[in-house]
Every structure is written in structure tokens, then in C-alpha cells.
Design a protein around this motif. Structure first.
Motif, mmCIF file in Angstrom:
data_model
loop_
_atom_site.group_PDB
_atom_site.id
_atom_site.type_symbol
_atom_site.label_atom_id
_atom_site.label_comp_id
_atom_site.label_asym_id
_atom_site.label_seq_id
_atom_site.Cartn_x
_atom_site.Cartn_y
_atom_site.Cartn_z
ATOM 1 N N ARG A 246 -11.995 -10.560 -5.724
ATOM 2 C CA ARG A 246 -13.054 -11.559 -5.582
ATOM 3 C C ARG A 246 -13.363 -12.234 -6.922
ATOM 4 O O ARG A 246 -13.507 -11.574 -7.946
ATOM 5 C CB ARG A 246 -14.351 -10.898 -5.109
ATOM 6 N N PHE B 49 -17.958 -8.975 0.686
ATOM 7 C CA PHE B 49 -16.958 -8.637 1.705
ATOM 8 C C PHE B 49 -15.693 -8.100 1.054
ATOM 9 O O PHE B 49 -15.196 -8.632 0.061
ATOM 10 C CB PHE B 49 -16.633 -9.871 2.562
ATOM 11 N N GLU B 50 -15.191 -7.015 1.614
ATOM 12 C CA GLU B 50 -13.974 -6.372 1.102
ATOM 13 C C GLU B 50 -12.745 -7.187 1.488
ATOM 14 O O GLU B 50 -12.489 -7.373 2.682
ATOM 15 C CB GLU B 50 -13.861 -4.971 1.696
ATOM 16 N N PRO B 51 -11.955 -7.649 0.511
ATOM 17 C CA PRO B 51 -10.756 -8.428 0.852
ATOM 18 C C PRO B 51 -9.468 -7.608 0.994
ATOM 19 O O PRO B 51 -8.509 -8.069 1.613
ATOM 20 C CB PRO B 51 -10.593 -9.387 -0.347
ATOM 21 N N ARG B 52 -9.447 -6.384 0.405
ATOM 22 C CA ARG B 52 -8.185 -5.637 0.354
ATOM 23 C C ARG B 52 -7.921 -4.925 1.686
ATOM 24 O O ARG B 52 -8.812 -4.278 2.252
ATOM 25 C CB ARG B 52 -8.253 -4.567 -0.726
ATOM 26 N N ALA B 53 -6.673 -5.017 2.141
ATOM 27 C CA ALA B 53 -6.235 -4.342 3.366
ATOM 28 C C ALA B 53 -5.744 -2.946 2.974
ATOM 29 O O ALA B 53 -4.638 -2.807 2.422
ATOM 30 C CB ALA B 53 -5.104 -5.139 4.013
ATOM 31 N N THR B 54 -6.548 -1.920 3.194
ATOM 32 C CA THR B 54 -6.192 -0.575 2.734
ATOM 33 C C THR B 54 -6.455 0.474 3.803
ATOM 34 O O THR B 54 -7.043 0.205 4.855
ATOM 35 C CB THR B 54 -7.018 -0.162 1.488
ATOM 36 N N ASP C 181 -7.075 -11.490 6.746
ATOM 37 C CA ASP C 181 -6.140 -10.370 6.772
ATOM 38 C C ASP C 181 -6.698 -9.184 7.558
ATOM 39 O O ASP C 181 -5.960 -8.505 8.288
ATOM 40 C CB ASP C 181 -5.849 -9.875 5.336
ATOM 41 N N TYR D 10 -2.600 -2.438 -5.408
ATOM 42 C CA TYR D 10 -3.401 -1.518 -4.587
ATOM 43 C C TYR D 10 -3.686 -0.231 -5.362
ATOM 44 O O TYR D 10 -4.787 0.303 -5.289
ATOM 45 C CB TYR D 10 -2.704 -1.206 -3.262
ATOM 46 N N LYS E 45 -9.406 -15.040 2.302
ATOM 47 C CA LYS E 45 -8.092 -14.597 2.765
ATOM 48 C C LYS E 45 -8.191 -13.164 3.273
ATOM 49 O O LYS E 45 -7.560 -12.785 4.261
ATOM 50 C CB LYS E 45 -7.046 -14.742 1.646
ATOM 51 N N GLY E 46 -8.978 -12.353 2.595
ATOM 52 C CA GLY E 46 -9.170 -10.975 3.026
ATOM 53 C C GLY E 46 -9.876 -10.882 4.380
ATOM 54 O O GLY E 46 -9.610 -9.958 5.150
ATOM 55 N N PHE F 56 3.448 7.910 6.105
ATOM 56 C CA PHE F 56 3.950 6.581 5.751
ATOM 57 C C PHE F 56 2.921 5.581 6.231
ATOM 58 O O PHE F 56 2.748 5.394 7.436
ATOM 59 C CB PHE F 56 5.291 6.348 6.464
ATOM 60 N N PHE F 57 2.216 4.935 5.303
ATOM 61 C CA PHE F 57 1.121 4.054 5.678
ATOM 62 C C PHE F 57 1.606 2.626 5.917
ATOM 63 O O PHE F 57 2.014 1.938 4.983
ATOM 64 C CB PHE F 57 0.027 4.079 4.608
ATOM 65 N N ASN F 58 1.523 2.212 7.161
ATOM 66 C CA ASN F 58 1.884 0.848 7.557
ATOM 67 C C ASN F 58 0.580 0.192 8.008
ATOM 68 O O ASN F 58 0.068 0.489 9.093
ATOM 69 C CB ASN F 58 2.900 0.908 8.710
ATOM 70 N N TYR F 59 0.046 -0.703 7.163
ATOM 71 C CA TYR F 59 -1.293 -1.238 7.418
ATOM 72 C C TYR F 59 -1.400 -1.900 8.791
ATOM 73 O O TYR F 59 -2.344 -1.627 9.553
ATOM 74 C CB TYR F 59 -1.728 -2.232 6.331
ATOM 75 N N TYR G 225 1.389 -12.302 4.461
ATOM 76 C CA TYR G 225 0.229 -12.120 5.343
ATOM 77 C C TYR G 225 -0.269 -13.521 5.671
ATOM 78 O O TYR G 225 -0.707 -14.259 4.785
ATOM 79 C CB TYR G 225 -0.913 -11.388 4.607
ATOM 80 N N TRP G 226 -0.188 -13.902 6.940
ATOM 81 C CA TRP G 226 -0.672 -15.214 7.343
ATOM 82 C C TRP G 226 -0.028 -16.342 6.509
ATOM 83 O O TRP G 226 -0.707 -17.214 5.985
ATOM 84 C CB TRP G 226 -2.209 -15.296 7.253
ATOM 85 N N ALA H 5 -4.537 -10.740 0.396
ATOM 86 C CA ALA H 5 -5.709 -11.149 -0.387
ATOM 87 C C ALA H 5 -5.758 -10.509 -1.776
ATOM 88 O O ALA H 5 -6.202 -11.143 -2.733
ATOM 89 C CB ALA H 5 -6.996 -10.833 0.382
ATOM 90 N N ILE H 6 -5.288 -9.247 -1.896
ATOM 91 C CA ILE H 6 -5.366 -8.604 -3.208
ATOM 92 C C ILE H 6 -4.512 -9.364 -4.227
ATOM 93 O O ILE H 6 -4.879 -9.469 -5.399
ATOM 94 C CB ILE H 6 -4.984 -7.100 -3.126
ATOM 95 N N GLN I 197 0.812 -1.216 0.000
ATOM 96 C CA GLN I 197 0.000 0.000 0.000
ATOM 97 C C GLN I 197 0.855 1.280 0.000
ATOM 98 O O GLN I 197 0.359 2.347 -0.348
ATOM 99 C CB GLN I 197 -0.909 0.036 1.250
ATOM 100 N N GLU I 198 2.122 1.181 0.413
ATOM 101 C CA GLU I 198 2.940 2.360 0.671
ATOM 102 C C GLU I 198 4.177 2.374 -0.232
ATOM 103 O O GLU I 198 5.061 1.522 -0.091
ATOM 104 C CB GLU I 198 3.362 2.345 2.145
#
Lengths: 231, 231
Positions: free
Chosen positions: A50, B47-52, B118, A43, B114-115, B65-68, A105-106, A111-112, A13-14
């Protein structure tokens, strides 16, 4: 190597992240070699993960019972998959090497990126039944997982709490990439960058850039069972 | 068992599918026992799978600085995760048993599921550092993977082309579920329903329903390395 084509499928994402740095040096180094480099920045693309009915344009084969795998196969053969999938398939077709750049991740892909695997590597495109593992359709291509971990290298030893890192590579390298025929190059695992010093992180990035200088001379690794777990 | 609460996290696009049947008999059988059963039907929920960044409501901790992982942790502590994540976390908190019902995609979960892993099992909610594996926060809960495969049982033997099925269970059962503290019950693997006759499919569904009658008497399995691969 000049003339080679590389696709980097990137899932962070970053842009300023460690994964972003690994992606950037790969683009720079391979570009300096004269390769054509394409990046799918998932991203940034808001890539759809999906696997749904929406992946098929126009009529489905069986409106009464939706079987994703079958409908994606039929749609692939008719050129009726959605454009986002078709675009990725074109990039894969052109590529000599596909690099996957992602944070673990896991014990797996975010997932993306899992959604990229699920939707892009469909039957008819990446494999058929029969036509998988060594007979997979992408058998003239190389694939490489460049991943980062939260856990340390010690945790990912056979006697560590997370077990040998090769155990988590299995579904990715054998179950997915080898299934589609890819020849898999050794993974690039950057352990625990968040726990490293700035100097250590720079060294890991430099190590990746250095490896890429001779990437075209590397031999694929053996993903075949049961010897994989004999080591 | 009466009074027990079960969450079924279900990932199939077609209600009339074999996965749909497995989900339905679980709802019926557990309901008949007097359990409270909740189903998260991920495709129906879109369901949203993306981690954003969108998973955090309001300001992030570090706008530069985006750290999920860090931002989700901070948001969890402030109650600032998006409502879809919070809703799932409430369901998990209430549950004595979480059943995951899904078709195996690339030796793993479909991306939509998976999302869920996550985004829902974030730091602070499912684990902390330290506070993982046997010290994971969900340690008083049971988890069970009920999955279907495309490949046959023969393919998923140690000497088969896809290797022992326990190898692909590792990232899911140990890397994810055990990491969060779950006690993992033996997986329910329904091999190759698409290749089975209608009678064979009915028998597999009935077998699952039958198992659920005594599910509360089962002991968790051992997911701990390195003995897991010694068998």
C-alpha cells in the motif's frame, strides 16, 4: 555473464511452485555465469504493497493535504522514504537486469508486486517530469517479465477469448518499465503450467534456463506506440 | 434510481482529493436518487492487498503445497475465507452496480485496489472453470471504472506517448470485470486533474455527477476481442 548484477523480484507464496522453480533455475544459471544475483522474495518479506503516509519518515511537506506522489518525491530527495523502499531502490540501482517472476493475476501483477512498482519506482528515483519513457532514469538497465498464466496459449491469441497476450503486456512493459527508461527484453511466458504434465513443466523450466545462457546477447524489444499493436 | 444498490470501491489516501470529490458526488447523487450506496474506502480500512495463507481460516486443503487459487476456492465453498474478504463479497452480491474510483498507477489500479480484485473476486464467488467471461457469476451486475490520470488526454491518444487509453483499460475491463461476468459501463476518465485549474476540476466533477443522473439508462460497452482494438 561474469560481473553482471541481476535482481529478481519474485512474487509467489509457495517455494515449490512452478514460479519458484523458474526463480531457482534463474538464480542457479546466472550464478553459474558469475553474475551477482539478488532475490526480493516479496511474500517472504511480507512486502508492503500500500502507498501510504507511512512511506515517508518524519514530517510531510503538506500536512493538510496528502498527495502521495508529491510526498514520495520530496521524501526521496531528502532520503526520507522508509527503509524497505530505500533497500529495494539500492538493489535496482545496482542491477544491470531486473527480472520480475510472477503468476498473472487478472491480466496483471499480483498486488504485492504491483505495490513494489507503486512504491519503489517513485518520482525522483525512476523518472522525473520531464525524464520519462526514453529519458527515464533506469535507461541503462534491462528488465524482463517472466510470468505464468492460468489460461492456455490458445486463449491468449488474438482470436481467443482472452485476446493476444501482447495486449496485457502493454501496461507492464510500456506503461511502467519503459516509462522508467528500462530496456525491455522479450517476456518469458509460461502458459498454463497447472494444466501441463510434469514433463511439460520440466521442459518449460529448462527452456527458461537455456534462454538465460545467452540473455546478455539479446536485444531489447520495441515497446513504443503505435507500432506495437500493428503486429 | 430508487431501490438500486451501489458499491463504490474507493482507493485514495486523501479525502480532499479530486478522487475524493468524485466519490463524494457519486454518494450524494446516487443517494438523492434513492439508491443504497456503500463505500469500501480501502486505505481507511487498511485493506489487505496480499493474497496469502492468512486468507484461509482453519486448515488448508494441502498443507504441503500452498496453491492460493485452489485454497481460496476451497475456503470459499466452506465459508472459511477471512471476514474482510467475506464482507466485501457480501457487498458485491448485494450491488446492482460496482463503481471503482481510483487514480491510475502505472496504467493500472493502485496495489491496494488490485489486492481487492485478487482476494475478493475468487473462484467460486466471481467465476468458476467453466463459468467465466459471459458466463461469469456476476453477470447480472454492472461495473464502471472512474479513474483519474497523471498524463493528459493528448498523451493517451493512439499517436501519443502513452498510446490510446483504451489499451490500458483492457486488462481491467475485459481481463478482470468481463471475466467475472460484469456488464461494463463506459469508463469515466478524468484526465490530469493535477494540471487543471480549479474551474476545470469542478467541471469534471460536475460532469460525473451529471452522468450519474442517467446512469441506469446506459448500455454496457463491448469488451469482447478482437473488435475492441479495431476502433
Amino acid at each position: 555473464m561474469a560481473g553482471k548484477k541481476v535482481l529478481i523480484v519474485y512474487a509467489h507464496q509457495e517455494p515449490r511452485s512452478f514460479n519458484g522453480s523458474l526463480k531457482k533455475v534463474a538464480v542457479d544459471e546466472l550464478g553459474a555465469q558469475g553474475c551477482t544475483v539478488t532475490v526480493s522474495d516479496l511474500y517472504a518479506m511480507n512486502f508492503e504493497p500500500r502507498a501510504t503516509r507511512n512511506d515517508i519518515t518524519g514530517a510531510v511537506s503538506n500536512p493538510k493535504f496528502f498527495n502521495y506522489g508529491m510526498e514520495a518525491y520530496e521524501a526521496f530527495k531528502k532520503g526520507a522514504l522508509t527503509s524497505d523502499i530505500i533497500d529495494e531502490q539500492k538493489k535496482v540501482l545496482e542491477a544491470d537486469l531486473v527480472i520480475f517472476q510472477f503468476p498473472l493475476y487478472w491480466f496483471s501483477m499480483p498486488a504485492i508486486l504491483k505495490g513494489w512498482m507503486d512504491r519503489v519506482l517513485c518520482q525522483g528515483f525512476a523518472f522525473d517530469i520531464p525524464g520519462f519513457y526514453d529519458a527515464g532514469f533506469l535507461k541503462n538497465k534491462l528488465a524482463l517479465l517472466s510470468l505464468t498464466t492460468g489460461g492456455t496459449a490458445e486463449m491468449y491469441m488474438k482470436t481467443g477469448v482472452s485476446g493476444d497476450y501482447r495486449y496485457f503486456l502493454w501496461p507492464l512493459q510500456h506503461g511502467a518499465l519503459h516509462f522508467c527508461g528500462f530496456k525491455v527484453l522479450a517476456p518469458q511466458i509460461s502458459f498454463a503450467p497447472e494444466m501441463a504434465s510434469e514433463e511439460e513443466r520440466k521442459a518449460m523450466v529448462a527452456s527458461w534456463a537455456q534462454r538465460l545462457k545467452t540473455i546478455w546477447e539479446e536485444e531489447p524489444i520495441d515497446c513504443t506506440p503505435p507500432w506495437y499493436f500493428g503486429q
